[in-house]
Structure formats: structure tokens, C-alpha cells
Design a protein around this motif. Sequence first.
Motif, PDB file in Angstrom:
ATOM      1  N   PHE A  59       0.756  -1.187   0.046  1.00  0.00           N
ATOM      2  CA  PHE A  59       0.108   0.024  -0.127  1.00  0.00           C
ATOM      3  C   PHE A  59       0.913   1.211  -0.139  1.00  0.00           C
ATOM      4  CE2 PHE A  59       0.639  -1.472   4.229  1.00  0.00           C
ATOM      5  CZ  PHE A  59       0.927  -0.344   5.009  1.00  0.00           C
ATOM      6  N   GLU A  60       0.264   2.293  -0.297  1.00  0.00           N
ATOM      7  CA  GLU A  60       0.792   3.548  -0.126  1.00  0.00           C
ATOM      8  C   GLU A  60       0.186   4.665   0.521  1.00  0.00           C
ATOM      9  OE1 GLU A  60       1.660   4.445  -4.504  1.00  0.00           O
ATOM     10  OE2 GLU A  60      -0.295   3.924  -4.849  1.00  0.00           O
ATOM     11  N   MET A  61       0.942   5.855   0.412  1.00  0.00           N
ATOM     12  CA  MET A  61       0.199   7.058   0.981  1.00  0.00           C
ATOM     13  C   MET A  61      -0.031   7.886   0.036  1.00  0.00           C
ATOM     14  SD  MET A  61       1.188   9.360   4.409  1.00  0.00           S
ATOM     15  CE  MET A  61       1.774  10.861   3.496  1.00  0.00           C
ATOM     16  N   VAL A  62      -1.405   8.247  -0.227  1.00  0.00           N
ATOM     17  CA  VAL A  62      -1.499   9.275  -1.390  1.00  0.00           C
ATOM     18  C   VAL A  62      -2.371  10.465  -0.770  1.00  0.00           C
ATOM     19  CG1 VAL A  62      -1.378   7.072  -2.949  1.00  0.00           C
ATOM     20  CG2 VAL A  62      -3.580   7.802  -1.820  1.00  0.00           C
ATOM     21  N   GLU A  63      -2.406  11.587  -1.671  1.00  0.00           N
ATOM     22  CA  GLU A  63      -3.022  12.774  -1.279  1.00  0.00           C
ATOM     23  C   GLU A  63      -4.108  12.678  -2.212  1.00  0.00           C
ATOM     24  OE1 GLU A  63      -2.277  17.665  -0.844  1.00  0.00           O
ATOM     25  OE2 GLU A  63      -0.654  16.274  -1.699  1.00  0.00           O
ATOM     26  N   ILE A  64      -5.355  12.535  -1.352  1.00  0.00           N
ATOM     27  CA  ILE A  64      -6.626  12.640  -2.199  1.00  0.00           C
ATOM     28  C   ILE A  64      -7.602  13.094  -1.437  1.00  0.00           C
ATOM     29  CG2 ILE A  64      -7.013  10.286  -0.970  1.00  0.00           C
ATOM     30  CD1 ILE A  64      -8.746   9.465  -3.457  1.00  0.00           C
TER      31      ILE A  64
END
Length: 199
Positions: A59-64
Motif C-alpha cells: 500500500f502507499e500513502m496518497v494525497e486524495i
Amino acid sequence: MKHLAQHIESLIFTADAPISFGDICACLEETFGVEFHPEEMEKAISALKEKYQDEAFSFEMVEIAEGYQFLTKGAYHNTVGTLLKQKTRKRLSRAALETLAIIAYKQPVSKSDVEKIRGVNSDYALQKLLEKELVSIVGRSEGPGKPLLYGAGDKFMNYFGLKSIKDLPQPKEFKDPENLIGEQEEIEESADLVDPVTD
């Protein structure tokens, strides 16, 4: 501040929706009683983004949605999709559906009343519905023994995609004369919707 990135990480992980930069700052400032410089916060967030780009993480950390959230990486979408499909296949048994329908339309209702309508013991079906939070205990009857009363649970609306209990099908929606063969017998229309789901 020591372990600032880990504190931010814990907030993003715990949040059930994208958490904004402002909410992260406000939470940390209230927790530690100090004001954090935006540059310090941005540096910590950037470090987290870079950390989860590593292929060791699925998984990744995204800006959403004007916030930050952990999401599964594209390479694993099919695997996650399979799990979600398997979960949706775990449908309710006929007995559980009958019990749930009676409770939904007659709530609040006691177990004995449910069993009178179904004509069979409903202990197991009721237990499973309670475990799934599709049914909940809403009080006690004023009758003899003050039996427990049941109503639709917290997850009932979401499970059936309803906005409110008023969106349940009405009696006429269970009748389809065009699909009947032969002469149709008169059916007395009632506000009680239990009949369509019982034997």
C-alpha cells in the motif's frame, strides 16, 4: 519533534476517510500543546510518502480529496477485489432473511412474535443477525416476562442500500399479476409485509 512522522502516520492509518493537513496539525497541537511549523509537517509527510513507495509495501500513502490516506497499490487490486467478491457471496440464509424481514417490518418485535409468524424456532437466525449487526436489541416489552424487543441494526440500511426504513418495499411491490398463470385469487392487501418471505 521526535517521531513526528510516526504520529502523523498513526492518524492517517486510523482515519476512516482522507485526513487533511489542517486536521493533522490541529490534532497534534492539541495532543502535545505545541504549535508545529508547516515546513516541519510537510517534511515529515514527504518522508512518509517516500517510505511507502518501497516495493516492500503493498500500500502507499496518497494525497486524495484534500487529505491523506493509505491505499492499496495498483498491483494488488485484483487480489483485494477477489476478497471483496467473496465477502459479497456470503449471503444470508433463507431463515435469516425471513427473520430479518419480520423484524424490519414489525419492529420493535419480540423473538416469540417472530417465531409465531415463522412457525419455527428462530434462535440461530437471530443470533447470526445480531452478530452481523443487521438486528439490534432496542428495548423490552411491557408484557409478561418483559421479553427483549428487536429492531433493524446499525448495518441494516447499508446492507440493503437503503436511505431510511421508509424505503423498504411496500406490499403492492411484492405482487406481479402479469407473471401469474391461471385465474388469480383475491389477495387481501395488508400493511404487514411478512407473508412474502415466509413459507
